[in-house]
Scaffold this motif. Structure first.
Motif, PDB file in Angstrom:
ATOM      1  N   ASP A 130       0.848  -1.192   0.000  1.00 34.69           N
ATOM      2  CA  ASP A 130       0.000   0.000   0.000  1.00 34.69           C
ATOM      3  C   ASP A 130       0.886   1.245   0.000  1.00 34.69           C
ATOM      4  OD1 ASP A 130      -1.794   2.082   0.532  1.00 34.69           O
ATOM      5  OD2 ASP A 130      -3.006   0.872   1.910  1.00 34.69           O
ATOM      6  N   GLU A 131       0.807   2.054  -1.047  1.00 36.69           N
ATOM      7  CA  GLU A 131       1.630   3.261  -1.142  1.00 36.69           C
ATOM      8  C   GLU A 131       1.320   4.263  -0.040  1.00 36.69           C
ATOM      9  OE1 GLU A 131       2.761   3.682  -5.878  1.00 36.69           O
ATOM     10  OE2 GLU A 131       0.953   4.690  -5.132  1.00 36.69           O
ATOM     11  N   SER A 132       0.126   4.229   0.512  1.00 38.35           N
ATOM     12  CA  SER A 132      -0.247   5.195   1.548  1.00 38.35           C
ATOM     13  C   SER A 132       0.467   4.946   2.870  1.00 38.35           C
ATOM     14  CB  SER A 132      -1.766   5.164   1.786  1.00 38.35           C
ATOM     15  OG  SER A 132      -2.166   3.970   2.436  1.00 38.35           O
ATOM     16  N   TRP A 133       1.165   3.838   2.991  1.00 34.06           N
ATOM     17  CA  TRP A 133       1.899   3.541   4.217  1.00 34.06           C
ATOM     18  C   TRP A 133       3.144   4.418   4.379  1.00 34.06           C
ATOM     19  CZ3 TRP A 133       1.700  -2.532   3.715  1.00 34.06           C
ATOM     20  CH2 TRP A 133       0.407  -2.961   4.042  1.00 34.06           C
ATOM     21  N   GLY A 134       3.564   5.101   3.328  1.00 33.35           N
ATOM     22  CA  GLY A 134       4.717   5.988   3.429  1.00 33.35           C
ATOM     23  C   GLY A 134       6.043   5.253   3.458  1.00 33.35           C
ATOM     24  N   CYS A 135       6.341   4.537   2.389  1.00 33.69           N
ATOM     25  CA  CYS A 135       7.548   3.698   2.340  1.00 33.69           C
ATOM     26  C   CYS A 135       8.805   4.553   2.222  1.00 33.69           C
ATOM     27  CB  CYS A 135       7.448   2.734   1.163  1.00 33.69           C
ATOM     28  SG  CYS A 135       8.801   1.546   1.081  1.00 33.69           S
ATOM     29  N   ASP A 136       9.748   4.316   3.110  1.00 36.23           N
ATOM     30  CA  ASP A 136      10.991   5.082   3.148  1.00 36.23           C
ATOM     31  C   ASP A 136      12.176   4.137   3.182  1.00 36.23           C
ATOM     32  OD1 ASP A 136      12.790   7.158   3.342  1.00 36.23           O
ATOM     33  OD2 ASP A 136      12.112   7.867   5.310  1.00 36.23           O
ATOM     34  N   LEU A 137      13.269   4.554   2.550  1.00 36.62           N
ATOM     35  CA  LEU A 137      14.533   3.839   2.666  1.00 36.62           C
ATOM     36  C   LEU A 137      15.272   4.320   3.918  1.00 36.62           C
ATOM     37  CD1 LEU A 137      17.341   5.686   1.570  1.00 36.62           C
ATOM     38  CD2 LEU A 137      15.588   6.025  -0.171  1.00 36.62           C
ATOM     39  N   GLU A 138      16.142   3.487   4.456  1.00 42.84           N
ATOM     40  CA  GLU A 138      17.066   3.897   5.517  1.00 42.84           C
ATOM     41  C   GLU A 138      18.387   3.176   5.283  1.00 42.84           C
ATOM     42  OE1 GLU A 138      15.860   4.907   9.537  1.00 42.84           O
ATOM     43  OE2 GLU A 138      13.975   3.850   9.181  1.00 42.84           O
ATOM     44  N   ALA A 139      19.385   3.918   4.820  1.00 47.25           N
ATOM     45  CA  ALA A 139      20.685   3.348   4.489  1.00 47.25           C
ATOM     46  C   ALA A 139      21.576   3.343   5.720  1.00 47.25           C
ATOM     47  CB  ALA A 139      21.343   4.137   3.367  1.00 47.25           C
ATOM     48  N   GLU A 140      22.108   2.157   6.053  1.00 49.79           N
ATOM     49  CA  GLU A 140      22.852   1.987   7.303  1.00 49.79           C
ATOM     50  C   GLU A 140      24.050   1.053   7.121  1.00 49.79           C
ATOM     51  OE1 GLU A 140      20.371   0.611  10.449  1.00 49.79           O
ATOM     52  OE2 GLU A 140      18.612   1.739   9.809  1.00 49.79           O
ATOM     53  N   ILE A 141      24.910   1.071   8.135  1.00 51.35           N
ATOM     54  CA  ILE A 141      25.980   0.085   8.285  1.00 51.35           C
ATOM     55  C   ILE A 141      25.487  -0.977   9.259  1.00 51.35           C
ATOM     56  CG2 ILE A 141      28.445  -0.224   8.756  1.00 51.35           C
ATOM     57  CD1 ILE A 141      27.778   1.999   6.710  1.00 51.35           C
ATOM     58  N   VAL A 142      25.900  -2.227   9.050  1.00 50.65           N
ATOM     59  CA  VAL A 142      25.598  -3.286  10.012  1.00 50.65           C
ATOM     60  C   VAL A 142      26.862  -4.060  10.352  1.00 50.65           C
ATOM     61  CG1 VAL A 142      23.197  -3.601   9.292  1.00 50.65           C
ATOM     62  CG2 VAL A 142      24.990  -4.974   8.206  1.00 50.65           C
ATOM     63  N   VAL A 143      26.853  -4.668  11.528  1.00 47.77           N
ATOM     64  CA  VAL A 143      27.888  -5.631  11.887  1.00 47.77           C
ATOM     65  C   VAL A 143      27.211  -6.926  12.307  1.00 47.77           C
ATOM     66  CG1 VAL A 143      29.538  -3.860  12.615  1.00 47.77           C
ATOM     67  CG2 VAL A 143      28.039  -4.917  14.323  1.00 47.77           C
ATOM     68  N   VAL A 144      27.962  -8.018  12.197  1.00 47.23           N
ATOM     69  CA  VAL A 144      27.493  -9.330  12.639  1.00 47.23           C
ATOM     70  C   VAL A 144      28.466  -9.816  13.706  1.00 47.23           C
ATOM     71  CG1 VAL A 144      26.842 -11.657  11.943  1.00 47.23           C
ATOM     72  CG2 VAL A 144      26.645  -9.767  10.308  1.00 47.23           C
ATOM     73  N   THR A 145      27.935 -10.311  14.807  1.00 47.85           N
ATOM     74  CA  THR A 145      28.786 -10.704  15.927  1.00 47.85           C
ATOM     75  C   THR A 145      28.957 -12.213  16.029  1.00 47.85           C
ATOM     76  OG1 THR A 145      27.041 -11.017  17.599  1.00 47.85           O
ATOM     77  CG2 THR A 145      27.813  -8.750  17.210  1.00 47.85           C
ATOM     78  N   GLY A 146      29.966 -12.583  16.795  1.00 48.08           N
ATOM     79  CA  GLY A 146      30.056 -13.934  17.307  1.00 48.08           C
ATOM     80  C   GLY A 146      29.249 -14.011  18.591  1.00 48.08           C
ATOM     81  N   ASP A 147      29.494 -15.031  19.408  1.00 45.45           N
ATOM     82  CA  ASP A 147      28.845 -15.120  20.716  1.00 45.45           C
ATOM     83  C   ASP A 147      29.389 -14.019  21.612  1.00 45.45           C
ATOM     84  OD1 ASP A 147      27.150 -17.477  20.421  1.00 45.45           O
ATOM     85  OD2 ASP A 147      29.020 -18.604  20.273  1.00 45.45           O
ATOM     86  N   VAL A 148      28.497 -13.198  22.184  1.00 46.30           N
ATOM     87  CA  VAL A 148      28.891 -12.059  23.018  1.00 46.30           C
ATOM     88  C   VAL A 148      28.396 -12.295  24.439  1.00 46.30           C
ATOM     89  CG1 VAL A 148      28.712  -9.564  23.339  1.00 46.30           C
ATOM     90  CG2 VAL A 148      28.720 -10.519  21.026  1.00 46.30           C
ATOM     91  N   PRO A 149      29.267 -12.237  25.440  1.00 50.34           N
ATOM     92  CA  PRO A 149      28.822 -12.451  26.816  1.00 50.34           C
ATOM     93  C   PRO A 149      28.012 -11.281  27.357  1.00 50.34           C
ATOM     94  CG  PRO A 149      31.143 -11.863  26.777  1.00 50.34           C
ATOM     95  CD  PRO A 149      30.726 -12.022  25.347  1.00 50.34           C
ATOM     96  N   GLN A 150      27.128 -11.567  28.275  1.00 52.64           N
ATOM     97  CA  GLN A 150      26.372 -10.510  28.939  1.00 52.64           C
ATOM     98  C   GLN A 150      27.321  -9.584  29.700  1.00 52.64           C
ATOM     99  OE1 GLN A 150      23.163 -11.864  31.484  1.00 52.64           O
ATOM    100  NE2 GLN A 150      23.293 -10.022  32.758  1.00 52.64           N
ATOM    101  N   GLY A 151      27.014  -8.291  29.674  1.00 46.39           N
ATOM    102  CA  GLY A 151      27.787  -7.324  30.451  1.00 46.39           C
ATOM    103  C   GLY A 151      29.099  -6.919  29.814  1.00 46.39           C
ATOM    104  N   ALA A 285      20.167   9.920   3.914  1.00 45.83           N
ATOM    105  CA  ALA A 285      20.097   8.466   3.782  1.00 45.83           C
ATOM    106  C   ALA A 285      18.691   7.953   4.044  1.00 45.83           C
ATOM    107  CB  ALA A 285      21.089   7.803   4.739  1.00 45.83           C
ATOM    108  N   CYS A 286      17.735   8.869   4.170  1.00 42.49           N
ATOM    109  CA  CYS A 286      16.325   8.500   4.228  1.00 42.49           C
ATOM    110  C   CYS A 286      15.504   9.698   3.778  1.00 42.49           C
ATOM    111  CB  CYS A 286      15.909   8.037   5.623  1.00 42.49           C
ATOM    112  SG  CYS A 286      15.731   9.352   6.826  1.00 42.49           S
ATOM    113  N   ILE A 287      14.295   9.417   3.280  1.00 39.17           N
ATOM    114  CA  ILE A 287      13.440  10.484   2.757  1.00 39.17           C
ATOM    115  C   ILE A 287      12.885  11.342   3.884  1.00 39.17           C
ATOM    116  CG2 ILE A 287      11.280  10.929   1.503  1.00 39.17           C
ATOM    117  CD1 ILE A 287      11.911   8.383  -0.140  1.00 39.17           C
ATOM    118  N   ALA A 288      12.638  10.756   5.032  1.00 33.23           N
ATOM    119  CA  ALA A 288      12.051  11.506   6.145  1.00 33.23           C
ATOM    120  C   ALA A 288      12.897  12.713   6.524  1.00 33.23           C
ATOM    121  CB  ALA A 288      11.861  10.595   7.358  1.00 33.23           C
ATOM    122  N   GLU A 289      14.227  12.584   6.438  1.00 29.14           N
ATOM    123  CA  GLU A 289      15.086  13.718   6.769  1.00 29.14           C
ATOM    124  C   GLU A 289      14.891  14.853   5.773  1.00 29.14           C
ATOM    125  OE1 GLU A 289      19.163  13.302   7.657  1.00 29.14           O
ATOM    126  OE2 GLU A 289      18.903  11.585   8.980  1.00 29.14           O
TER     127      GLU A 289
END
Length: 335
Positions: A130-151, A285-289
């Motif tokens: 539905d176009e009325s939902w206001g579809c926006d892009l958001e361009a970002e960096i991501v990282v992927v982790t290994g197992d990370v301990p709490q704290g 990096a997004c239309i909202a801005e």
């Protein structure tokens, strides 16, 4: 080392990709999927790295790599959480819906839990019902982790980053206010995210990667025209160590957790919210801005959200002008 997944089963088939993204070699005889590699990183990573070296020396059979054939590097993940490293973006989009920015947002990052069960590839169509939902892009960096301990501390957290990539964290802007008014976060307003064809190890990024930040230009085009040329290394209030530590404060993270930076965002040197690329600025990096800047300047926004048939391209290049992760390059399509 650069890694990708080709479609096979639910979790794809692991391949190593040459630095210039022209060639690949199958890695599934060593470890079948990217998730399996992340699950037992210390065991399998040296073998996959050796394969990557052999590929670079043309010492093993190789095949042409076509970005359009790749699925998301992790077609499904145990966790996808998105942060708020660029507080300028948070400030602008909150203004767009009449909300002030609390001072604590500059010291304590925002984060939401996204849907990780259906992660899309960079060339998959951006499906919109539905176009009325206001579809926006958001361009970002991501990282992927290994197992990370709490704290884990912010400094320690950097050692658990295994891979780096890009994402289009799609938002349905017109659904957000109603959801947030309930006081319980995003659900319907955050559809499937699209990831770059290739994820890379931090070491592959060289001097561009440091202190949990990626210092390169993120290029965004909409309908073939420059929309953003934002600097990912600047105005990054929270590095990825801080974001990972924030997420792991009360729980451990499992291998294959994906953490996003939030939309990359720059101000102009004079402190103003930023100008479009066509006006000599770095754009957005997004239309909202852009819509918020238009509202500040003229009282109302003029740039529309994405419509069926629109195209979005998100890419980052190295110092030699070569694509690092491949491109997210897709068309908004009626679902």
């Amino acid at each position: 080392m650069k890694l990708a997944s080709l479609p096979q089963g639910r979790d794809g088939r692991l391949i190593v990709v040459s630095d210039d993204l022209a060639w690949y070699a199958d890695a599934d005889h060593i470890v079948p999927t990217m998730q399996a590699l992340l699950d037992d990183w210390d065991r399998y990573c040296p073998m996959v790295e050796s394969l990557a070296i052999e590929l670079s020396h043309e010492a093993i059979p190789r095949k042409r790599f076509h970005e359009r054939e790749a699925c998301a590097p992790l077609p499904r993940a145990y966790q996808w959480a998105d942060g708020s490293a660029y507080v300028n973006h948070v400030e602008l989009v909150r203004k767009a819906r009449g909300a002030e920015l609390p001072e604590s947002f500059w010291t304590d990052p925002l984060m939401y839990q996204g849907g990780s069960d259906d992660l899309r590839g960079g060339r998959d169509p951006l499906l919109l019902a539905d176009e009325s939902w206001g579809c926006d892009l958001e361009a970002e960096i991501v990282v992927v982790t290994g197992d990370v301990p709490q704290g884990v501390s912010a400094e320690e957290a950097l050692g658990y980053i295994r891979l780096v990539g890009l994402v289009n964290d799609v938002s349905l802007r017109n659904l957000i206010p109603g959801e947030l008014a309930k006081g319980f976060g995003f659900v319907q307003s955050k559809p499937a995210s699209h990831f770059s064809p290739v994820f890379v190890t931090p070491a592959t990024l060289g001097e561009a990667w440091g202190h949990g930040r990626l210092a390169r230009t993120l290029a965004i085009d909409v309908n073939g025209q420059p929309f953003g040329r934002v600097e990912a290394g600047e105005e990054c209030t929270f590095d990825f160590g801080v974001l990972i530590s924030h997420l792991a404060r009360t729980r451990k993270l499992v291998a294959g957790s994906i953490i996003g930076s939030g939309t990359v965002s720059n101000r102009d040197p004079d402190g103003s919210p930023g100008r479009p690329v066509a006006q000599g600025g770095r754009g957005y990096a997004c239309i909202a801005e852009q819509r918020m800047v238009e509202t500040i300047a003229a009282g109302e926004p003029t740039t529309p959200f994405l419509k069926w048939g629109d195209t979005v391209r998100i890419e980052m290049r190295d110092a030699k002008g070569k694509s690092i992760f491949g491109a997210i390059d897709h068309t908004v399509t009626r679902s």
